[in-house]
Design a protein around this motif. Structure first.
Motif, mmCIF file in Angstrom:
data_model
loop_
_atom_site.group_PDB
_atom_site.id
_atom_site.type_symbol
_atom_site.label_atom_id
_atom_site.label_comp_id
_atom_site.label_asym_id
_atom_site.label_seq_id
_atom_site.Cartn_x
_atom_site.Cartn_y
_atom_site.Cartn_z
ATOM 1 N N ASP A 1 -28.110 29.306 -38.240
ATOM 2 C CA ASP A 1 -26.653 29.240 -38.251
ATOM 3 C C ASP A 1 -26.099 28.355 -37.146
ATOM 4 N N SER A 2 -26.962 27.780 -36.311
ATOM 5 C CA SER A 2 -26.509 26.921 -35.218
ATOM 6 C C SER A 2 -26.739 25.454 -35.573
ATOM 7 N N GLY A 3 -25.697 24.634 -35.344
ATOM 8 C CA GLY A 3 -25.815 23.204 -35.576
ATOM 9 C C GLY A 3 -25.873 22.407 -34.293
ATOM 10 N N ALA A 4 -25.775 23.105 -33.134
ATOM 11 C CA ALA A 4 -25.813 22.422 -31.844
ATOM 12 C C ALA A 4 -26.471 23.326 -30.805
ATOM 13 N N VAL A 5 -27.279 22.710 -29.953
ATOM 14 C CA VAL A 5 -27.882 23.417 -28.828
ATOM 15 C C VAL A 5 -27.664 22.567 -27.586
ATOM 16 N N VAL A 6 -27.005 23.126 -26.584
ATOM 17 C CA VAL A 6 -26.777 22.416 -25.328
ATOM 18 C C VAL A 6 -27.605 23.089 -24.243
ATOM 19 N N ILE A 7 -28.358 22.275 -23.502
ATOM 20 C CA ILE A 7 -29.246 22.790 -22.462
ATOM 21 C C ILE A 7 -28.835 22.227 -21.107
ATOM 22 N N PHE A 8 -28.589 23.100 -20.154
ATOM 23 C CA PHE A 8 -28.410 22.688 -18.763
ATOM 24 C C PHE A 8 -29.671 23.067 -18.000
ATOM 25 N N ASP A 9 -30.286 22.087 -17.358
ATOM 26 C CA ASP A 9 -31.523 22.303 -16.610
ATOM 27 C C ASP A 9 -31.278 21.900 -15.159
ATOM 28 N N GLY A 10 -31.076 22.883 -14.294
ATOM 29 C CA GLY A 10 -30.850 22.611 -12.876
ATOM 30 C C GLY A 10 -32.174 22.467 -12.152
ATOM 31 N N VAL A 11 -32.446 21.280 -11.610
ATOM 32 C CA VAL A 11 -33.746 21.007 -10.997
ATOM 33 C C VAL A 11 -33.598 20.742 -9.502
ATOM 34 N N ALA A 12 -34.695 20.946 -8.787
ATOM 35 C CA ALA A 12 -34.708 20.695 -7.344
ATOM 36 C C ALA A 12 -34.793 19.193 -7.091
ATOM 37 N N GLU B 1 -18.288 36.754 -21.147
ATOM 38 C CA GLU B 1 -17.109 35.914 -20.971
ATOM 39 C C GLU B 1 -17.181 34.676 -21.856
ATOM 40 N N ALA B 2 -18.365 34.083 -21.966
ATOM 41 C CA ALA B 2 -18.524 32.900 -22.812
ATOM 42 C C ALA B 2 -18.241 33.232 -24.272
ATOM 43 N N HIS B 3 -18.735 34.380 -24.733
ATOM 44 C CA HIS B 3 -18.487 34.791 -26.120
ATOM 45 C C HIS B 3 -16.998 35.056 -26.363
ATOM 46 N N GLU B 4 -16.313 35.586 -25.349
ATOM 47 C CA GLU B 4 -14.895 35.884 -25.504
ATOM 48 C C GLU B 4 -14.047 34.620 -25.616
ATOM 49 N N GLN B 5 -14.504 33.532 -24.975
ATOM 50 C CA GLN B 5 -13.690 32.314 -24.919
ATOM 51 C C GLN B 5 -14.059 31.265 -25.960
ATOM 52 N N TRP B 6 -15.287 31.302 -26.460
ATOM 53 C CA TRP B 6 -15.730 30.302 -27.432
ATOM 54 C C TRP B 6 -16.516 30.981 -28.559
ATOM 55 N N ILE C 1 -28.936 27.762 -21.887
ATOM 56 C CA ILE C 1 -28.944 27.213 -23.240
ATOM 57 C C ILE C 1 -27.868 27.922 -24.068
ATOM 58 N N VAL C 2 -27.026 27.132 -24.712
ATOM 59 C CA VAL C 2 -25.979 27.672 -25.579
ATOM 60 C C VAL C 2 -26.181 27.122 -26.988
ATOM 61 N N ALA C 3 -26.221 28.004 -27.955
ATOM 62 C CA ALA C 3 -26.344 27.620 -29.361
ATOM 63 C C ALA C 3 -25.048 27.980 -30.089
ATOM 64 N N SER C 4 -24.562 27.049 -30.880
ATOM 65 C CA SER C 4 -23.329 27.298 -31.616
ATOM 66 C C SER C 4 -23.320 26.472 -32.891
ATOM 67 N N GLU D 1 -18.747 23.147 -23.769
ATOM 68 C CA GLU D 1 -17.747 23.806 -22.920
ATOM 69 C C GLU D 1 -18.267 25.128 -22.367
ATOM 70 N N ALA D 2 -18.918 25.913 -23.221
ATOM 71 C CA ALA D 2 -19.435 27.212 -22.772
ATOM 72 C C ALA D 2 -20.553 27.041 -21.755
ATOM 73 N N CYS D 3 -21.399 26.034 -21.948
ATOM 74 C CA CYS D 3 -22.493 25.786 -21.020
ATOM 75 C C CYS D 3 -21.952 25.356 -19.652
ATOM 76 N N HIS D 4 -20.958 24.473 -19.672
ATOM 77 C CA HIS D 4 -20.319 24.029 -18.425
ATOM 78 C C HIS D 4 -19.693 25.219 -17.699
#
Length: 234
Positions: A114-125, A156-161, A185-188, A196-199
């Motif tokens: 059911d997801s058409g987009a996956v956004v990944i934030f990877d915080g690295v050293a 909070e992310a689910h409530e806003q998006w 990782i946010v799937a939507s 937006e939710a990942c940010h």
């Protein structure tokens, strides 16, 4: 039973997991403090085939879904849940770990058709701070509270998006340069809300999650303070 730092939990098995182990219920004794992960590791020693399906498994503690880092108490009921008949049941994932973060594994655990987009934030050293060479990082956290705050960010992310699922894993301990310290990782259904939710999630994590970073240099080490650097290696 809770003697000499040990606890006993009741494990409930269903479907394929029950067939592999050959029992629907059993008791496992663990060293305290113990987590769901520790209970499953003990279970895998009874039948190695469980390891092959563990990415598709879900867990519940006392009839509530739980992630693998959930601490267990003496007498808890731990359920091992294979994919349900209608397909794999994906839920949000929030974890604190001291092991390298498995990004493909986390993506697979969250993603469904059911997801058409996956956004990944990877915080690295990174290897420097304001031009000063960094050797490695070290993270310390209040694990139980950090997990609650990650769950709050998810709500909070689910409530806003209108996102489908969100996963956040933060690593503690020593982090080498280029290693991941935090992954979100946010799937939507659509890309914009996922971005937006990942940010939002990483910004909130820096503000409210009780995790602290120490940077090590050739001539010493410092704890990093302030919202801009808190909780993330980027």
């Amino acid at each position: 039973m809770d003697t000499a730092g040990r606890i006993t939990v009741k494990v409930l098995l269903f479907g394929q997991a029950r067939e592999m182990v050959g029992q629907s219920t059993l008791e496992i004794e663990l060293e305290a403090p113990a987590t769901v992960e520790a209970a499953f590791t003990s279970l895998k020693s009874r039948d190695a085939r469980l390891a092959k399906m563990e990415r598709s498994l879900l867990f519940a503690v006392n009839e509530e879904y739980a992630d693998r880092s959930r601490l267990l108490a003496d007498g808890d009921r731990v359920a091992v849940l294979p994919p349900v008949s209608g397909g794999a049941l994906a839920v949000d994932i929030f974890e604190i770990t001291r092991e390298p973060i498995d990004i493909p594994g986390l993506r697979a655990r969250l993603l469904e058709g059911d997801s058409g987009a996956v956004v990944i934030f990877d915080g690295v050293a990174r290897n420097n701070t304001r031009g000063r060479p960094t050797l490695f990082l070290e993270y310390e956290g209040y694990t139980e509270m950090a997990l609650r705050m990650l769950e709050q960010i998810g709500r909070e992310a689910h409530e806003q998006w209108p996102i489908n699922r969100i996963g956040i894993i933060h690593r503690l301990g020593r982090i080498e340069i280029t290693d991941s310290s935090v992954v979100i990782i946010v799937a939507s259904a659509h890309r914009r809300v996922a971005f937006e939710a990942c940010h939002y999630a990483i910004d909130r994590l820096k503000k409210i999650v009780p995790i602290w970073k120490k940077e090590y240099f050739e001539d010493g080490a410092v704890w990093v303070e302030g919202e801009a650097d808190r909780g993330c290696g980027s």
